[in-house]
Structures are given as structure tokens and as C-alpha cells.
Design a protein around this motif. Sequence first.
Motif, short mmCIF file in Angstrom:
data_model
loop_
_atom_site.label_atom_id
_atom_site.label_comp_id
_atom_site.label_asym_id
_atom_site.label_seq_id
_atom_site.Cartn_x
_atom_site.Cartn_y
_atom_site.Cartn_z
N ASP A 21 81.05 20.85 27.52
CA ASP A 21 81.87 21.76 28.32
C ASP A 21 81.33 23.18 28.30
O ASP A 21 81.40 23.90 29.30
CB ASP A 21 83.32 21.72 27.87
CG ASP A 21 83.53 22.18 26.44
OD1 ASP A 21 82.67 21.88 25.58
OD2 ASP A 21 84.55 22.84 26.16
N VAL A 22 80.75 23.60 27.19
CA VAL A 22 80.17 24.95 27.12
C VAL A 22 78.96 25.05 28.04
O VAL A 22 78.80 26.02 28.78
CB VAL A 22 79.80 25.31 25.66
CG1 VAL A 22 79.03 26.61 25.59
CG2 VAL A 22 81.05 25.39 24.80
N TRP A 23 78.11 24.02 28.04
CA TRP A 23 76.95 24.03 28.94
C TRP A 23 77.39 24.00 30.39
O TRP A 23 76.78 24.64 31.26
CB TRP A 23 76.02 22.86 28.63
CG TRP A 23 75.09 23.20 27.52
CD1 TRP A 23 75.12 22.74 26.24
CD2 TRP A 23 74.00 24.12 27.59
NE1 TRP A 23 74.12 23.32 25.50
CE2 TRP A 23 73.41 24.18 26.31
CE3 TRP A 23 73.47 24.91 28.59
CZ2 TRP A 23 72.32 24.98 26.03
CZ3 TRP A 23 72.38 25.72 28.30
CH2 TRP A 23 71.83 25.74 27.04
N PHE A 24 78.43 23.24 30.68
CA PHE A 24 78.94 23.18 32.05
C PHE A 24 79.42 24.56 32.51
O PHE A 24 79.15 24.97 33.63
CB PHE A 24 80.08 22.15 32.11
CG PHE A 24 80.59 21.90 33.49
CD1 PHE A 24 79.82 21.23 34.42
CD2 PHE A 24 81.85 22.33 33.86
CE1 PHE A 24 80.29 21.00 35.70
CE2 PHE A 24 82.34 22.10 35.13
CZ PHE A 24 81.55 21.43 36.06
N LYS A 25 80.11 25.28 31.61
CA LYS A 25 80.57 26.63 31.94
C LYS A 25 79.40 27.58 32.15
O LYS A 25 79.43 28.41 33.06
CB LYS A 25 81.49 27.15 30.85
CG LYS A 25 82.82 26.42 30.79
CD LYS A 25 83.62 26.88 29.59
CE LYS A 25 84.84 25.99 29.38
NZ LYS A 25 85.59 26.37 28.17
N ILE A 26 78.38 27.47 31.32
CA ILE A 26 77.20 28.34 31.47
C ILE A 26 76.49 28.07 32.79
O ILE A 26 76.09 29.00 33.51
CB ILE A 26 76.24 28.14 30.26
CG1 ILE A 26 76.88 28.69 28.99
CG2 ILE A 26 74.90 28.82 30.53
CD1 ILE A 26 76.14 28.34 27.71
N ILE A 27 76.36 26.80 33.15
CA ILE A 27 75.72 26.44 34.42
C ILE A 27 76.55 26.93 35.60
O ILE A 27 76.01 27.48 36.57
CB ILE A 27 75.49 24.91 34.50
CG1 ILE A 27 74.41 24.51 33.49
CG2 ILE A 27 75.10 24.48 35.90
CD1 ILE A 27 74.28 23.02 33.27
N LEU A 28 77.87 26.77 35.53
CA LEU A 28 78.74 27.27 36.60
C LEU A 28 78.65 28.78 36.73
O LEU A 28 78.62 29.32 37.84
CB LEU A 28 80.19 26.87 36.35
CG LEU A 28 80.59 25.47 36.79
CD1 LEU A 28 82.04 25.21 36.44
CD2 LEU A 28 80.38 25.30 38.28
N LEU A 29 78.62 29.48 35.60
CA LEU A 29 78.49 30.93 35.63
C LEU A 29 77.19 31.33 36.33
O LEU A 29 77.19 32.19 37.21
CB LEU A 29 78.53 31.49 34.21
CG LEU A 29 78.35 33.00 34.08
CD1 LEU A 29 79.48 33.74 34.79
CD2 LEU A 29 78.30 33.40 32.61
N GLY A 30 76.09 30.68 35.98
CA GLY A 30 74.82 30.96 36.64
C GLY A 30 74.86 30.66 38.13
O GLY A 30 74.34 31.43 38.95
N LEU A 31 75.49 29.55 38.50
CA LEU A 31 75.61 29.17 39.91
C LEU A 31 76.39 30.22 40.70
O LEU A 31 75.98 30.63 41.78
CB LEU A 31 76.28 27.80 40.03
CG LEU A 31 76.57 27.34 41.45
CD1 LEU A 31 75.27 27.02 42.17
CD2 LEU A 31 77.48 26.14 41.45
N PHE A 32 77.51 30.68 40.15
CA PHE A 32 78.32 31.65 40.88
C PHE A 32 77.66 33.03 40.94
O PHE A 32 77.82 33.74 41.92
CB PHE A 32 79.74 31.72 40.31
CG PHE A 32 80.59 30.59 40.80
CD1 PHE A 32 81.08 30.58 42.09
CD2 PHE A 32 80.88 29.51 39.98
CE1 PHE A 32 81.84 29.52 42.56
CE2 PHE A 32 81.64 28.46 40.44
CZ PHE A 32 82.12 28.46 41.73
N ILE A 33 76.91 33.39 39.92
CA ILE A 33 76.15 34.64 39.99
C ILE A 33 75.07 34.52 41.07
O ILE A 33 74.86 35.45 41.86
CB ILE A 33 75.54 34.98 38.61
CG1 ILE A 33 76.66 35.40 37.65
CG2 ILE A 33 74.50 36.09 38.74
CD1 ILE A 33 76.22 35.57 36.21
N PHE A 34 74.41 33.37 41.13
CA PHE A 34 73.41 33.12 42.17
C PHE A 34 74.04 33.18 43.56
O PHE A 34 73.50 33.79 44.48
CB PHE A 34 72.73 31.76 41.94
CG PHE A 34 71.84 31.34 43.06
CD1 PHE A 34 70.60 31.93 43.23
CD2 PHE A 34 72.24 30.35 43.95
CE1 PHE A 34 69.76 31.55 44.27
CE2 PHE A 34 71.41 29.97 44.99
CZ PHE A 34 70.17 30.57 45.16
#
Length: 160
Positions: free
Chosen positions: A9-22
Motif C-alpha cells: 500500500d505504501v508503494w501504491f501511494k508513492i506511485i499514485l503521488l508520482g502519477l498525479f504530480i506528472f
Amino acid sequence: MINILKRTDVWFKIILLGLFIFLYIVSDSYPEKSKKFPQLIAISTSIIMIISLITDFARKEKFQEEILDVSDTELTKTDEIFKRERKKRFYKAWIIILISTAIGFWGGFLITTFLLLIGFPLLFGKRENLLKNTAIAIGMTIIIFLTFQWIFGISLLKVF
């Protein structure tokens, strides 16, 4: 710190954060009126992801202690009960989504939003939190209405 990074879940949040910043960076090239909505979604979701990650990193020790306190037999018993509960919750959630969408089809997206926001706390929330959950559902519906109606100029109610 390294143990917390082993959680999916932590990795999923990090990936989502990167996606939304992109997505925020990409939406900057859109025309002025078209970029407001993606930027609003990207900013609000990024803030929520950052808060969630900070919370995860802050309570990592407590999470590890909770895992260590559970025995294998306790996990086996609760796993069977949890599977039944999860299946029941899954069907309830889909019923809420389908009914809200069907009613919203005739009344507009704002009605769908309100029914979703009130339906989930009613079926999954605790009874003592009913007033708080109802107030949150009404408040969120008003915020969504004002954001779309006044900022974006998009009507979320169908006019008959």
C-alpha cells in the motif's frame, strides 16, 4: 524505514503521488479553461497522498507491533470470518454504486455523488457516527456543487 517500504500500500501511494504530480505538469500545457479541473484533481490528490504517506511513516512502529502480537491460529480463525465479511461488503458496495448511478442517471451527477457519500457511511459506518457522516456527505456534496457550478461552469443537476 526500510520495513515500511516493503508494504504494497505504501508503494501504491508513492506511485499514485508520482502519477498525479506528472499529470499536473502535463496539464500545464492545456488551454487556460481546460487545465483547471485536472490541476485541481492533481493538487488535491497529491495533498491527500502526502498526508497518508506521512501518517504511514509516523506510525510504522505501531504497525509492526500489531503484527507481532497476532498468533497464527488467531489469523486462521479471523481469516475465514474476514473473507465472508469482505464478500458481503463487496456486494453491498456494488449495490450502493449501482443504485446511486441509476438514480443519478435521472437526476444528474450531483445526486449520484450525494447518494454515494451518504450510502457508504450508512451501510458501513457506526451508528454513533451517523450525524457526523451525514454532515460530511452534505458538506462534500455542497463543495463539489460549488466547485463545478461556479468555478468550472458545469451543471451537475439535470434540468427537466
